[in-house]
Design an enzyme around this catalytic site. Structure first.
Site, mmCIF file in Angstrom:
data_model
loop_
_atom_site.group_PDB
_atom_site.id
_atom_site.type_symbol
_atom_site.label_atom_id
_atom_site.label_comp_id
_atom_site.label_asym_id
_atom_site.label_seq_id
_atom_site.Cartn_x
_atom_site.Cartn_y
_atom_site.Cartn_z
ATOM 1 C CB SER A 17 4.192 -0.966 10.758
ATOM 2 O OG SER A 17 2.945 -0.408 10.422
ATOM 3 C CG ASP B 15 0.474 -7.430 7.733
ATOM 4 O OD1 ASP B 15 -0.106 -6.827 8.646
ATOM 5 O OD2 ASP B 15 1.254 -6.883 6.938
ATOM 6 N N GLY C 181 11.171 -3.095 5.481
ATOM 7 C CA GLY C 181 10.444 -4.381 5.439
ATOM 8 C C GLY C 181 9.951 -4.679 4.027
ATOM 9 C CG HIS C 182 6.967 -2.257 2.155
ATOM 10 N ND1 HIS C 182 6.835 -1.154 2.957
ATOM 11 C CD2 HIS C 182 5.769 -2.875 2.159
ATOM 12 C CE1 HIS C 182 5.595 -1.096 3.430
ATOM 13 N NE2 HIS C 182 4.924 -2.123 2.961
ATOM 14 N NE ARG D 116 -2.792 1.549 9.686
ATOM 15 C CZ ARG D 116 -3.201 0.544 8.909
ATOM 16 N NH1 ARG D 116 -2.587 -0.618 8.950
ATOM 17 N NH2 ARG D 116 -4.243 0.691 8.104
ATOM 18 C CG MET E 237 -1.888 -1.205 1.164
ATOM 19 S SD MET E 237 -3.425 -0.950 2.049
ATOM 20 C CE MET E 237 -2.836 -0.647 3.688
HETATM 21 O O1 PAF Z 1 -0.234 -5.870 3.439
HETATM 22 C C1 PAF Z 1 -0.638 -4.931 2.716
HETATM 23 O O2 PAF Z 1 0.043 -3.940 2.498
HETATM 24 C C2 PAF Z 1 -2.029 -5.015 2.101
HETATM 25 O O3 PAF Z 1 -2.918 -5.651 2.942
HETATM 26 C C3 PAF Z 1 -2.027 -5.681 0.708
HETATM 27 C C4 PAF Z 1 -1.577 -7.123 0.755
HETATM 28 C C5 PAF Z 1 -1.113 -4.892 -0.240
HETATM 29 C C6 PAF Z 1 -3.442 -5.655 0.122
HETATM 30 O O4 PAF Z 1 -3.913 -4.365 0.001
#
Ligand code: PAF
Length: 321
Positions: free
Chosen positions: A208, A173, A55-56, A210, A49
């Site tokens: 995160s 998650d 992390g990403h 957030r 998102m």
């Molecule tokens: O983990 C996330 O960032 C979201 O839940 C995802 C998997 C991109 C779906 O919108």
């Protein structure tokens, strides 16, 4: 005001192509297919998102490995309205497409798909949605009704649009990852799902998007989550049973000023159902809590050894005012 990245690869050919429409995405996927990838090359997708952090980027680097050097790595950036409740942070969710593109370029992405909501949902809110079933009703699902259905619906759409061989999701998650794995299995989707371990800041806080909402004091308070999980795992490593794991973790959370626990639970990693007091073997200790107006989740794998006979039944929920 920031300048929106263009739909073309950067001049030096190093940066990812940034595509916003279904047609542009199709072209980018097709262009790779025309390069005659090796039989071992794969397309890997990382769904995000945005507001990307280390992390990403770990996910994107892992995707690069999974795809192979001449495989194709696609990162999707889309703040999915379907997975936010009416009182949640959809409007204030951090957005920084330009910064995100620069970050994923250095991590090895080939394509960034950053659609507007009406590209993903051309008819508005979809009438038909994916149900996470009972996985979507407990824990996160109990506190965020419909959240996991919204996640699975967009994940399924993005899988269809990007057609990857492998899709990667963060283990932070955990319930989402399990729901995605179950969807793939239960609905016979032809894609491999890879989980990637949680990345933590040096102080232990799970990364995160957030976390950006937290003030300095809130950030200090938020460290109670990872501290509680670590202490729970240490109980089990010391040979104590499920009740002790929960009691210790819950004690730390309850003492933490400014932390309001939504749930603390020890669950079966394959079902997210709470384990019985006499459980032995792998389990997942999950926590969700609010710190100020920010809701955080975290988890830790624990291996529960034989519980001592005096262990009482675990009290799974530890809500606090
Ligand atoms: O983990 C996330 O960032 C979201 O839940 C995802 C998997 C991109 C779906 O919108």
């Amino acid at each position: 005001m920031t300048t929106a990245p263009t739909a073309a690869p950067t001049e030096d050919g190093v940066g990812p192509a940034v595509v916003r429409t279904r047609a542009e995405l199709r072209d980018a996927l097709g262009a790779w297919a025309l390069t005659g990838p090796d039989a071992s090359d794969r397309r890997a997708v990382v769904m995000t998102m945005g507001a990307l952090h280390e992390g990403h980027l770990r996910l994107v680097r892992r995707a690069r490995e999974a795809a192979g050097p001449t495989g194709q790595v696609v990162v999707t950036i889309f703040v999915n309205p379907l997975q936010f409740g009416p009182e949640e942070d959809l409007d204030r969710y951090p957005r920084d497409l330009e910064g995100d593109v620069a970050k994923v370029a250095s991590a090895g992405a080939d394509v960034v798909f950053a659609p507007a909501p009406d590209v993903v949902y051309p008819d508005g809110d979809p009438i038909v949605r994916v149900s996470a079933g009972r996985i979507g009703e407990v824990l996160e699902g109990a506190f965020r009704p419909g959240h996991l259905d919204g996640v699975l619906t967009v994940v399924l759409k993005l899988l269809h649009l990007t057609r990857p061989d492998v899709a990667l999701f963060g283990e932070k998650d955990a319930q989402q990852l399990l729901a995605v794995r179950r969807m793939v299995r239960d609905l016979d989707l032809d894609v491999e799902i890879l989980g990637v371990p949680t990345v933590r800041d040096p102080d232990g806080l799970a990364m995160s998007s957030r976390n950006a909402y937290l003030s300095d004091d809130e950030r200090q308070a938020a460290l109670a989550l990872s501290r509680a999980l670590r202490a729970g795992a240490e109980e089990s490593a010391a040979g104590r049973g499920a009740a002790a794991v929960l009691a210790t973790a819950s004690g730390i959370l309850n003492e933490a000023a400014g932390v309001v626990v939504d749930y603390l639970a020890l669950v079966d990693p394959a079902t997210v159902e709470q384990v019985p007091a006499d459980h032995t073997g792998p389990a997942l200790l999950l926590v969700a809590a609010r710190v100020g107006t920010t809701r955080l989740i975290d988890n830790q794998a624990v291996d529960v050894v034989a519980p001592p006979a005096q262990d009482a039944a675990p009290g799974q929920e530890a809500p606090r005012d």
